[in-house]
Design an enzyme around this catalytic site. Structure first.
Site, PDB file in Angstrom:
ATOM      1  N   SER A   1       0.822  -1.209   0.000  1.00 13.48           N
ATOM      2  CA  SER A   1       0.000   0.000   0.000  1.00 13.48           C
ATOM      3  C   SER A   1       0.853   1.255   0.000  1.00 13.48           C
ATOM      4  O   SER A   1       1.933   1.283   0.573  1.00 13.48           O
ATOM      5  CB  SER A   1      -0.923   0.033   1.215  1.00 13.48           C
ATOM      6  OG  SER A   1      -1.666   1.241   1.188  1.00 13.48           O
TER       7      SER A   1
ATOM      8  N   LYS B   1      -4.528  -6.724   3.452  1.00 13.91           N
ATOM      9  CA  LYS B   1      -4.519  -5.575   2.520  1.00 13.91           C
ATOM     10  C   LYS B   1      -5.945  -5.255   2.080  1.00 13.91           C
ATOM     11  O   LYS B   1      -6.314  -4.092   1.937  1.00 13.91           O
ATOM     12  CB  LYS B   1      -3.619  -5.868   1.314  1.00 13.91           C
ATOM     13  CG  LYS B   1      -3.651  -4.779   0.243  1.00 13.91           C
ATOM     14  CD  LYS B   1      -3.175  -3.443   0.778  1.00 13.91           C
ATOM     15  CE  LYS B   1      -3.202  -2.252  -0.110  1.00 13.91           C
ATOM     16  NZ  LYS B   1      -3.809  -2.172  -1.356  1.00 13.91           N
TER      17      LYS B   1
ATOM     18  N   HIS C   1      -7.534  -3.390   4.815  1.00 10.31           N
ATOM     19  CA  HIS C   1      -6.945  -2.036   4.776  1.00 10.31           C
ATOM     20  C   HIS C   1      -7.715  -1.176   3.771  1.00 10.31           C
ATOM     21  O   HIS C   1      -8.067  -0.025   4.041  1.00 10.31           O
ATOM     22  CB  HIS C   1      -5.460  -2.128   4.389  1.00 10.31           C
ATOM     23  CG  HIS C   1      -4.860  -0.835   3.919  1.00 10.31           C
ATOM     24  ND1 HIS C   1      -5.109  -0.309   2.666  1.00 10.31           N
ATOM     25  CD2 HIS C   1      -4.056   0.064   4.535  1.00 10.31           C
ATOM     26  CE1 HIS C   1      -4.486   0.838   2.532  1.00 10.31           C
ATOM     27  NE2 HIS C   1      -3.824   1.089   3.660  1.00 10.31           N
ATOM     28  N   ASN C   2      -7.985  -1.739   2.603  1.00  9.90           N
ATOM     29  CA  ASN C   2      -8.696  -0.975   1.577  1.00  9.90           C
ATOM     30  C   ASN C   2     -10.137  -0.696   1.978  1.00  9.90           C
ATOM     31  O   ASN C   2     -10.664   0.375   1.689  1.00  9.90           O
ATOM     32  CB  ASN C   2      -8.651  -1.717   0.239  1.00  9.90           C
ATOM     33  CG  ASN C   2      -7.309  -1.542  -0.460  1.00  9.90           C
ATOM     34  OD1 ASN C   2      -6.311  -1.242   0.181  1.00  9.90           O
ATOM     35  ND2 ASN C   2      -7.271  -1.757  -1.762  1.00  9.90           N
TER      36      ASN C   2
ATOM     37  N   GLU D   1      -9.972   2.055   4.178  1.00 11.40           N
ATOM     38  CA  GLU D   1      -9.677   3.229   3.319  1.00 11.40           C
ATOM     39  C   GLU D   1     -10.986   3.778   2.716  1.00 11.40           C
ATOM     40  O   GLU D   1     -11.210   4.989   2.704  1.00 11.40           O
ATOM     41  CB  GLU D   1      -8.712   2.770   2.229  1.00 11.40           C
ATOM     42  CG  GLU D   1      -8.387   3.747   1.134  1.00 11.40           C
ATOM     43  CD  GLU D   1      -7.506   3.084   0.039  1.00 11.40           C
ATOM     44  OE1 GLU D   1      -6.456   2.518   0.373  1.00 11.40           O
ATOM     45  OE2 GLU D   1      -7.907   3.120  -1.145  1.00 11.40           O
TER      46      GLU D   1
HETATM   47  C1  6PG Z   1      -3.232   1.423  -1.636  1.00  8.96           C
HETATM   48  C2  6PG Z   1      -4.518   1.622  -2.374  1.00  8.96           C
HETATM   49  C3  6PG Z   1      -4.449   0.954  -3.703  1.00  8.96           C
HETATM   50  C4  6PG Z   1      -5.500   1.433  -4.677  1.00  8.96           C
HETATM   51  C5  6PG Z   1      -6.873   0.968  -4.343  1.00  8.96           C
HETATM   52  C6  6PG Z   1      -7.946   1.887  -4.849  1.00  8.96           C
HETATM   53  O1  6PG Z   1      -3.311   0.891  -0.541  1.00  8.96           O
HETATM   54  O2  6PG Z   1      -2.179   1.812  -2.146  1.00  8.96           O
HETATM   55  O3  6PG Z   1      -5.565   1.095  -1.657  1.00  8.96           O
HETATM   56  O4  6PG Z   1      -4.462  -0.410  -3.483  1.00  8.96           O
HETATM   57  O5  6PG Z   1      -5.426   2.808  -4.814  1.00  8.96           O
HETATM   58  O6  6PG Z   1      -7.017  -0.270  -4.954  1.00  8.96           O
HETATM   59  O7  6PG Z   1      -9.103   1.187  -4.743  1.00  8.96           O
HETATM   60  P1  6PG Z   1     -10.425   1.569  -5.500  1.00  8.96           P
HETATM   61  O8  6PG Z   1     -10.047   1.772  -6.947  1.00  8.96           O
HETATM   62  O9  6PG Z   1     -11.311   0.404  -5.287  1.00  8.96           O
HETATM   63  O10 6PG Z   1     -10.893   2.831  -4.866  1.00  8.96           O
END
Ligand code: 6PG
Length: 489
Positions: free
Chosen positions: A136, A191, A194-195, A198
């Site tokens: 990430s 991960k 984590h997303n 996010e």
């Molecule tokens: C990270 C981000 C990366 C990516 C996401 C965006 O941790 O660096 O999460 O993995 O930017 O996949 O996810 P979406 O396109 O689903 O918003």
């Protein structure tokens, strides 16, 4: 550049889109000679060129898979950064044909954890090791220090631990943002969550923006100031920081600010949806994360929303907003507190999902350690994660972050502001699904008695599903219908 004196590099990286290029340069910069390969060979040359320009870094390019694999010292380790799904299987097939027993492939993409477990098994049959490693931090993180979440073969992890420790983001007082996550697909799963978190963070921030802009009538300059100020306190985080930056950027194609010209339709690649699906699968309530996903779905219905806005505008609904007199400074402070309290609930949900999966799979995830490696490098990096780490250090078996004494106090201190913001938003016709879901989560979790007694009664009434009682053990059924006939009013 000539190969090192051994004629072999320390590690390889296949898949040279920007993330792959950046990670390769990061590894080389930390002193590990690296071989790079990509199916489209121009990307190989581009990476080698960048390595020269960025300080003559020890990056060696190869145009065919055999010489790429053979250029790496044994046991060979190759990181793959290709699109999740079929491209990963294809790359594994290409590379493994030239690899030997004890060599290892690491998938650094956002892969579904079960695919990693399937591949780990298939690789083991060939005597090869496998890791699924969450990475990430976006392009910048890959280049200068990401948060790394490697899971799978412990032996493979040990083979490259020295590299990962140097390549990961470094946080003063808490070390490199990497740890061995656990067996199987645990790295990808962590991960994924984590997303999901996010998604929750981004939704909550977007709602704070909406309330401040739509109800509080803050200008972009005022929004930038508010978020920059927030970023000096308990909300200090990468996402708050970039949000403040965004409000200051003017449109280079016309008048005004760029953010106001960006179409209000959120894209997504799937990890947030998987998080919500997994939460449902494991019966873990994750309403804030689910609300953030639903909001993305609804944002996608731009044409329908435009039509609906006309239907309801004509009913006078649009007038609600303008009639609110607002004390801006007080609103900013209330929204800050509401955002913080909502965030605690969202993280509590994500952590509980991780714990439930860890129990199901026997991964033995250390929640405090996960909070530690998210303190730097990744998208959700925040000062707040230190508090989460400390909460799990105090009590590794904490059933919910909300009942950690420090978080409990913080929520109590903020709940009046939190409720005020949500009431104001509701009365103004501005939706705050993430903040409202967080508050409902808190209000549900903290109540000893819920109306679930009535739902159990209904289930037993129409389906003889039985119920338990508060005053005696056992399973009970009542002929509700027959009795109701006599008591009907
Ligand atoms: C990270 C981000 C990366 C990516 C996401 C965006 O941790 O660096 O999460 O993995 O930017 O996949 O996810 P979406 O396109 O689903 O918003």
């Amino acid at each position: 550049m000539a190969l090192p004196s051994s004629n072999l590099t320390r590690i390889g990286l296949a898949g040279l889109a920007v993330m792959g290029q950046n990670l390769a340069l990061n590894i080389a910069e930390k002193g590990f000679p690296i071989s790079v390969y990509n199916r489209t060979t121009s990307k190989v040359d581009e990476t080698v060129e960048r390595a020269k320009l960025e300080g003559n870094l020890p990056v060696y390019g190869f145009h065919d898979p055999a010489s790429f694999v053979n250029s790496i010292q044994k046991p060979r380790v190759i990181i793959m950064l290709v699109k999740a799904g079929a491209p990963v299987d294809q790359t594994i097939a290409t590379l493994s044909a030239h690899m030997e027993k004890g060599d290892c492939i690491i998938d650094g993409g956002n892969e579904w954890y079960e695919n990693t477990e399937r591949r780990e098994k298939a690789m083991a049959e060939l005597g090869l090791l496998y890791l699924g490693m969450g990475v990430s931090g976006g392009e910048e993180g890959a280049r200068h220090g990401p948060s790394l979440m490697p899971g799978g073969s412990f032996e493979a992890y040990k083979n490259i631990e020295d590299i990962l420790l140097k390549v990961a983001a470094q946080v003063p007082d808490s070390g490199p943002c990497v740890t061995y996550i656990g067996k199987g697909g645990s790295g990808n799963f962590v991960k994924m969550v984590h997303n999901g978190i996010e998604y929750g963070d981004m939704q909550l921030i977007a709602e704070a923006y909406d309330v401040l802009k739509s109800v509080g009538k803050l200008s972009n300059t005022e929004l930038q100031q508010a978020f920059a100020e927030w970023n000096k306190g308990e909300l200090l985080s990468f996402l708050i920081e970039i949000t403040a930056d965004i409000f200051g950027i003017k449109d280079d194609k016309g008048d005004g600010y760029l953010v106001d010209k960006v179409l209000d339709k959120t894209g997504m690649k799937g990890t947030g949806k998987w998080t919500v699906q997994q939460a449902a699968e494991l019966s873990v309530a994750a309403p804030t994360i689910a609300a953030s996903l639903d909001s993305r779905f609804l944002s996608g219905l731009k044409e329908e929303r435009t039509a609906a806005s006309k239907v309801f505008q004509s009913d006078g609904f649009g007038d609600i907003l303008s009639s609110q007199p607002v004390d801006k400074a007080k609103l900013i402070e209330d929204v800050r507190q509401a955002l913080y309290a909502s965030k605690i609930c969202s993280y509590a949900q994500g952590m509980n999902l991780l714990r439930a999966k860890s129990i199901e799979k026997g991964w033995d995830l250390k929640l405090g350690e996960l909070a530690r490696i998210w303190k730097g490098g990744c998208i959700i990096r925040a000062i707040f994660l230190d508090r989460i780490k400390k909460a799990y250090d105090r009590n590794p078996d904490l059933p919910n972050l909300l009942v950690d004494p420090e978080f409990a106090q913080e929520i109590l201190d903020r709940q009046a502001a939190w409720r005020r913001v949500i009431c104001l938003a509701i009365n103004s016709g501005v939706s705050t699904p993430g903040m409202s879901a967080s508050l409902a989560y808190f209000d549900t979790y903290r109540r000893e008695r819920l109306p679930a007694n009535l739902i159990q009664s209904q289930r037993d009434y129409f389906g003889a599903h039985t119920y338990e009682r508060t005053d005696m053990p056992g399973s009970f059924h009542t002929e509700w219908f027959k009795i109701a006939k006599q008591t009907k009013i």
